[in-house]
Scaffold this motif. Sequence first.
Motif, PDB file in Angstrom:
ATOM      1  N   ILE A 173      18.934   5.012 -14.595  1.00 23.52           N
ATOM      2  CA  ILE A 173      18.753   6.366 -14.055  1.00 23.52           C
ATOM      3  C   ILE A 173      20.083   7.110 -14.032  1.00 23.52           C
ATOM      4  CG2 ILE A 173      18.143   7.649 -11.957  1.00 23.52           C
ATOM      5  CD1 ILE A 173      16.105   5.344 -11.407  1.00 23.52           C
ATOM      6  N   ALA A 174      21.172   6.361 -13.757  1.00 23.05           N
ATOM      7  CA  ALA A 174      22.505   6.972 -13.719  1.00 23.05           C
ATOM      8  C   ALA A 174      23.065   7.245 -15.116  1.00 23.05           C
ATOM      9  CB  ALA A 174      23.467   6.065 -12.954  1.00 23.05           C
ATOM     10  N   ASP A 175      22.345   6.826 -16.157  1.00 20.72           N
ATOM     11  CA  ASP A 175      22.724   7.084 -17.548  1.00 20.72           C
ATOM     12  C   ASP A 175      24.086   6.474 -17.890  1.00 20.72           C
ATOM     13  OD1 ASP A 175      22.240   8.093 -20.087  1.00 20.72           O
ATOM     14  OD2 ASP A 175      23.268   9.992 -19.676  1.00 20.72           O
ATOM     15  N   LEU A 176      24.270   5.201 -17.521  1.00 20.59           N
ATOM     16  CA  LEU A 176      25.543   4.520 -17.757  1.00 20.59           C
ATOM     17  C   LEU A 176      25.577   3.760 -19.081  1.00 20.59           C
ATOM     18  CD1 LEU A 176      26.342   3.145 -14.175  1.00 20.59           C
ATOM     19  CD2 LEU A 176      27.025   5.316 -15.206  1.00 20.59           C
ATOM     20  N   CYS A 177      24.458   3.750 -19.823  1.00 21.35           N
ATOM     21  CA  CYS A 177      24.396   3.112 -21.149  1.00 21.35           C
ATOM     22  C   CYS A 177      24.770   1.628 -21.104  1.00 21.35           C
ATOM     23  CB  CYS A 177      25.290   3.839 -22.145  1.00 21.35           C
ATOM     24  SG  CYS A 177      24.884   5.586 -22.340  1.00 21.35           S
ATOM     25  N   ILE A 178      24.274   0.935 -20.097  1.00 19.02           N
ATOM     26  CA  ILE A 178      24.537  -0.497 -19.939  1.00 19.02           C
ATOM     27  C   ILE A 178      23.253  -1.264 -20.226  1.00 19.02           C
ATOM     28  CG2 ILE A 178      25.100  -2.307 -18.267  1.00 19.02           C
ATOM     29  CD1 ILE A 178      26.952  -0.286 -16.905  1.00 19.02           C
ATOM     30  N   ASP A 179      23.361  -2.301 -21.057  1.00 13.35           N
ATOM     31  CA  ASP A 179      22.190  -3.068 -21.483  1.00 13.35           C
ATOM     32  C   ASP A 179      21.883  -4.224 -20.538  1.00 13.35           C
ATOM     33  OD1 ASP A 179      20.358  -2.803 -23.734  1.00 13.35           O
ATOM     34  OD2 ASP A 179      20.902  -4.875 -24.197  1.00 13.35           O
ATOM     35  N   ASP A 180      22.912  -4.783 -19.921  1.00 15.62           N
ATOM     36  CA  ASP A 180      22.708  -5.895 -18.994  1.00 15.62           C
ATOM     37  C   ASP A 180      23.938  -6.021 -18.105  1.00 15.62           C
ATOM     38  OD1 ASP A 180      21.421  -7.980 -17.757  1.00 15.62           O
ATOM     39  OD2 ASP A 180      22.060  -9.490 -19.223  1.00 15.62           O
ATOM     40  N   ILE A 181      23.759  -6.670 -16.965  1.00 13.08           N
ATOM     41  CA  ILE A 181      24.862  -6.884 -16.021  1.00 13.08           C
ATOM     42  C   ILE A 181      24.785  -8.317 -15.509  1.00 13.08           C
ATOM     43  CG2 ILE A 181      26.008  -6.106 -13.915  1.00 13.08           C
ATOM     44  CD1 ILE A 181      24.478  -3.505 -14.108  1.00 13.08           C
ATOM     45  N   GLU A 182      25.923  -8.982 -15.467  1.00 12.17           N
ATOM     46  CA  GLU A 182      26.012 -10.318 -14.890  1.00 12.17           C
ATOM     47  C   GLU A 182      27.186 -10.345 -13.921  1.00 12.17           C
ATOM     48  OE1 GLU A 182      23.980 -12.837 -15.155  1.00 12.17           O
ATOM     49  OE2 GLU A 182      22.677 -11.932 -16.688  1.00 12.17           O
ATOM     50  N   GLY A 183      26.974 -10.993 -12.779  1.00 10.55           N
ATOM     51  CA  GLY A 183      28.038 -11.067 -11.784  1.00 10.55           C
ATOM     52  C   GLY A 183      28.303 -12.480 -11.336  1.00 10.55           C
ATOM     53  N   ARG A 184      29.502 -12.703 -10.823  1.00  8.29           N
ATOM     54  CA  ARG A 184      29.881 -14.022 -10.338  1.00  8.29           C
ATOM     55  C   ARG A 184      30.786 -13.857  -9.128  1.00  8.29           C
ATOM     56  NH1 ARG A 184      34.355 -17.004 -10.726  1.00  8.29           N
ATOM     57  NH2 ARG A 184      35.334 -15.420 -12.033  1.00  8.29           N
ATOM     58  N   GLU A 185      30.524 -14.650  -8.093  1.00  5.91           N
ATOM     59  CA  GLU A 185      31.378 -14.656  -6.900  1.00  5.91           C
ATOM     60  C   GLU A 185      31.569 -16.090  -6.445  1.00  5.91           C
ATOM     61  OE1 GLU A 185      31.775 -12.460  -2.549  1.00  5.91           O
ATOM     62  OE2 GLU A 185      29.812 -12.574  -3.501  1.00  5.91           O
ATOM     63  N   GLU A 186      32.811 -16.515  -6.334  1.00  8.22           N
ATOM     64  CA  GLU A 186      33.082 -17.878  -5.865  1.00  8.22           C
ATOM     65  C   GLU A 186      34.382 -17.905  -5.078  1.00  8.22           C
ATOM     66  OE1 GLU A 186      35.121 -19.879  -9.747  1.00  8.22           O
ATOM     67  OE2 GLU A 186      32.923 -19.735  -9.764  1.00  8.22           O
ATOM     68  N   LYS A 187      34.451 -18.848  -4.157  1.00  7.15           N
ATOM     69  CA  LYS A 187      35.629 -18.950  -3.302  1.00  7.15           C
ATOM     70  C   LYS A 187      36.851 -19.396  -4.117  1.00  7.15           C
ATOM     71  CE  LYS A 187      33.412 -19.785   1.145  1.00  7.15           C
ATOM     72  NZ  LYS A 187      33.305 -20.699   2.313  1.00  7.15           N
ATOM     73  N   LEU A 188      37.977 -18.793  -3.765  1.00  4.65           N
ATOM     74  CA  LEU A 188      39.224 -19.171  -4.429  1.00  4.65           C
ATOM     75  C   LEU A 188      39.668 -20.563  -3.968  1.00  4.65           C
ATOM     76  CD1 LEU A 188      41.209 -15.807  -4.276  1.00  4.65           C
ATOM     77  CD2 LEU A 188      40.378 -16.939  -6.326  1.00  4.65           C
ATOM     78  N   THR A 189      40.159 -21.353  -4.900  1.00  7.22           N
ATOM     79  CA  THR A 189      40.721 -22.668  -4.585  1.00  7.22           C
ATOM     80  C   THR A 189      42.209 -22.640  -4.908  1.00  7.22           C
ATOM     81  OG1 THR A 189      40.278 -23.522  -6.801  1.00  7.22           O
ATOM     82  CG2 THR A 189      38.536 -23.792  -5.144  1.00  7.22           C
ATOM     83  N   GLU A 249      33.602 -11.098  -9.898  1.00 11.90           N
ATOM     84  CA  GLU A 249      33.715 -10.670 -11.288  1.00 11.90           C
ATOM     85  C   GLU A 249      32.370 -10.114 -11.755  1.00 11.90           C
ATOM     86  OE1 GLU A 249      35.997 -12.810 -14.798  1.00 11.90           O
ATOM     87  OE2 GLU A 249      33.983 -13.638 -14.586  1.00 11.90           O
ATOM     88  N   LEU A 250      32.408  -9.007 -12.477  1.00 11.03           N
ATOM     89  CA  LEU A 250      31.175  -8.421 -12.997  1.00 11.03           C
ATOM     90  C   LEU A 250      31.379  -8.052 -14.462  1.00 11.03           C
ATOM     91  CD1 LEU A 250      28.749  -6.078 -11.183  1.00 11.03           C
ATOM     92  CD2 LEU A 250      29.410  -5.528 -13.511  1.00 11.03           C
ATOM     93  N   LYS A 251      30.428  -8.456 -15.306  1.00 11.48           N
ATOM     94  CA  LYS A 251      30.476  -8.173 -16.735  1.00 11.48           C
ATOM     95  C   LYS A 251      29.279  -7.305 -17.114  1.00 11.48           C
ATOM     96  CE  LYS A 251      33.911 -11.140 -17.527  1.00 11.48           C
ATOM     97  NZ  LYS A 251      35.263 -10.726 -17.987  1.00 11.48           N
ATOM     98  N   THR A 252      29.520  -6.324 -17.973  1.00 14.11           N
ATOM     99  CA  THR A 252      28.435  -5.472 -18.465  1.00 14.11           C
ATOM    100  C   THR A 252      28.243  -5.715 -19.958  1.00 14.11           C
ATOM    101  OG1 THR A 252      29.977  -3.654 -18.884  1.00 14.11           O
ATOM    102  CG2 THR A 252      28.889  -3.681 -16.744  1.00 14.11           C
ATOM    103  N   THR A 253      27.008  -5.573 -20.398  1.00 13.94           N
ATOM    104  CA  THR A 253      26.669  -5.770 -21.814  1.00 13.94           C
ATOM    105  C   THR A 253      26.302  -4.433 -22.442  1.00 13.94           C
ATOM    106  OG1 THR A 253      25.851  -7.999 -21.380  1.00 13.94           O
ATOM    107  CG2 THR A 253      25.147  -6.964 -23.437  1.00 13.94           C
TER     108      THR A 253
END
Length: 425
Positions: A231-247, A272-276
């Motif tokens: 709806i926001a017209d960002l031209c993104i095909d997919d989104i993947e995210g990751r969150e993990e505690k720092l060691t 971290e977030l990646k867009t496709t």
Amino acid sequence: MIGDVMLIEFSVANYLSFKDRVTFSMVASSDDALQESIVFSIGKKRLVKSAIIYGANASGKSNLLNAMHFMRRMVLVSSKDTQANEEIDVDNFKLSTECEDKPSFFEIVFIQNGNIYRYGFEADRKRIHTEWLFTVPSTKEAELFVREDSRFKVNRSRFREGMALDTKTRENALFLSVCAQFNGEVSRDLLLWFRNFRFVHALNDYAYLGVTVNKLTMPEQKHRVMEMTRIADLCIDDIEGREEKLTIEKLPKDMPEEMKRDIVKRGITEVELKTTHRKYGKNNQDVGTVIFDLEENESGGTQKFLSMAGSLLDAIETGSILVIDELDARLHPLLTRAIVALFNSLANDKNAQLIFATHDTNLLSNKFFRRDQIWFTEKDRYGVSDLYSLVELRGVRKEASFGKDYILGKYGAIPFIGDMTWLFS
């Protein structure tokens, strides 16, 4: 569903640029404009779903929102052991000798699970001077507790959980927070309200990316995030995210060991977030996809929108309160308008409340807002900020051209900018 979590009003005095007491309200006036979609009722209270704050730079918009955030943070963390020997980080009004030895004042009236509460406190950097909690079970306000310095008056029948906890309350801690720490039923419920009084700071919106990443782990929620980006017209095909505690192993090798241990102990996470995006060859033939890193490859506007997307969805889905400073920063005006329209619509059936500061006068229209939703901050020659709503100004009709009249200076709260070309004459 977290129950009814509604803000009625918030007051502050002697804090940052607010010298005298000002009150911000979400109570609907008798205005009949846009009632069906924007006004809702909880018991006898009629409230609005959103409020917008305008004003010149340095007029007090952010200070008002900072005051709300400070009160929230004090309620949630003041009783923790880590705060035992620390000063209270409250900043009083510094441009008047009248305020030098006076505490800052904060008070909030809100609804939690159908009950109305009035809670407040006065504090300086050393201690809590006064604190109070009242409820309105019927028509007359009832006292739950009142604190004046080290003297506590607790209602035995209505706030039994507070009995004998005065001796366990430090002078720099809030009594309400201490009662919740000891598992008090009412106080614990009220802390839940403050947890659902949420903030997004425009200059640090990336800090809220974790909420969006969490949504992406659930298929139904991810679908909603993807629909928002479409709806926001960002031209993104997919989104993947990751969150993990720092060691310790993930931290830089040259970082001091003590600092590493502190980071790990505090449970700081890496988000971290990646867009496709689709990739095209000759004659625009689809040849595959390319993965972008949100922070390194996407525009500032896309970064902000995806950082806020989780918080926006969460507010609508749970009916909580969301406060955003400079909502329009880095966003296209049409996208800002779409966000506001969502909160002001019948789709917001849990009555989530949006409060935000902006400079976008395109939103200042009777098509989007009622007069009781529009607020202004204005600073006088002595550095004192004032706060008032459009409905308080006489002679402003509900069908007036709000944006045009504001720019013309009819409502005040605009900067008086001189001609800069004379500097180079």
